[in-house]
Design a protein around this motif. Structure first.
Motif, short mmCIF file in Angstrom:
data_model
loop_
_atom_site.label_atom_id
_atom_site.label_comp_id
_atom_site.label_asym_id
_atom_site.label_seq_id
_atom_site.Cartn_x
_atom_site.Cartn_y
_atom_site.Cartn_z
N ALA A 104 3.12 41.30 98.84
CA ALA A 104 3.11 41.64 97.42
C ALA A 104 3.34 40.38 96.59
O ALA A 104 4.04 39.46 97.02
N LEU A 105 2.74 40.35 95.42
CA LEU A 105 3.01 39.32 94.42
C LEU A 105 3.98 39.92 93.42
O LEU A 105 3.72 40.99 92.86
N VAL A 106 5.10 39.22 93.19
CA VAL A 106 6.13 39.74 92.28
C VAL A 106 6.45 38.65 91.27
O VAL A 106 7.11 37.66 91.60
N THR A 107 5.98 38.81 90.05
CA THR A 107 6.10 37.75 89.05
C THR A 107 6.71 38.23 87.74
O THR A 107 6.54 39.39 87.35
N SER A 108 7.40 37.32 87.06
CA SER A 108 7.95 37.60 85.74
C SER A 108 6.91 37.40 84.65
O SER A 108 7.17 37.68 83.48
N SER A 109 5.74 36.88 85.02
CA SER A 109 4.69 36.67 84.04
C SER A 109 4.06 37.99 83.61
O SER A 109 4.10 38.99 84.34
N LEU A 110 3.46 37.96 82.44
CA LEU A 110 2.79 39.15 81.91
C LEU A 110 1.47 39.39 82.63
O LEU A 110 0.91 38.47 83.24
N PRO A 111 0.94 40.62 82.58
CA PRO A 111 -0.29 40.95 83.30
C PRO A 111 -1.47 40.04 83.01
O PRO A 111 -2.20 39.66 83.94
N ASP A 112 -1.68 39.66 81.75
CA ASP A 112 -2.81 38.80 81.41
C ASP A 112 -2.74 37.45 82.11
O ASP A 112 -3.76 36.90 82.57
#
Length: 214
Positions: A104-112
């Motif tokens: 899985a990729l788990v990021t604090s960045s926004l979807p765009d």
């Protein structure tokens, strides 16, 4: 080992320099100055935290929504030209896929922003993707990693997280995951249950399996 979770910025892809460029540009528009020292306060954090910090430092009265949009636009436009995958990341993803380990990729960045990165990296390399748009409480809260575990149907305690920031490490630890840290802008201390390395080139699937069994 039931799954492996990758952070994005600074761990999977070399985007911290891009963030610095965009933050510097937006801060100039706000009438302030931005340095690497400012960025280190925010590494691994949410867009909301970044915007609030920038407005506080600049003293600007610009609406947070406008700053947020400028940040997103700047990041997406720069990432459209491609992004460098961090050394060892692509090879590790391929090896995990070959062995049938869910990722899985788990990021604090926004979807765009995540979408722009995934156009270069490949969305199909991940079995689940969790962005800031999928949670109510971003890192350092454990919600992002707990969400990834739920989506994959795995136990956090049998999952390994790859992170580059203290904020992300705190989230993974709170979720109960084993942690492999590859520090980028800030140091991360090695403690029981946490492996600290200098590059993903030092990691193999066997390394991860051994770490979760330690």
């Amino acid at each position: 080992m039931e799954a492996v979770f990758f952070d994005m910025d600074g761990l999977l892809v070399d985007t911290e320099k891009v963030w610095l460029e965009v933050e510097t540009e937006v801060m100039a528009e706000l009438g302030g100055q931005w340095t690497l020292e400012h960025q280190t306060h925010l590494v691994g954090g949410s867009m909301e935290r970044t915007v609030d910090y920038m407005l506080t430092v600049s003293g600007s009265s610009v609406a947070p929504e406008r700053v947020r949009e400028s940040m997103i636009t700047g990041m997406v436009s720069r990432l459209a030209g491609g992004v460098r995958v961090m050394p060892g990341a692509g090879e590790l993803l391929d090896a995990l896929r070959d062995e049938g380990v869910p990722v899985a990729l788990v990021t604090s960045s926004l979807p765009d922003i995540a979408d722009a990165v995934l156009k270069s990296v490949g969305r199909d390399r991940f079995d689940a993707i969790v962005t800031a748009g999928d949670v109510l409480r971003p890192k350092p809260d454990p919600e992002p990693y707990l969400t990834a575990a739920r989506l994959l149907g795995v136990r956090p305690v049998r999952s390994v997280v790859l992170e580059d920031s203290p904020t992300g490490v705190a989230a993974a630890t709170a979720a109960g995951c084993a942690v492999v840290a590859v520090p980028s802008l800030l140091p991360i201390q090695a403690v029981p249950g946490r492996l600290v390395i200098s590059s993903l080139t030092e990691v193999t699937v066997s390394t991860l399996r051994a770490h979760i069994s330690a």
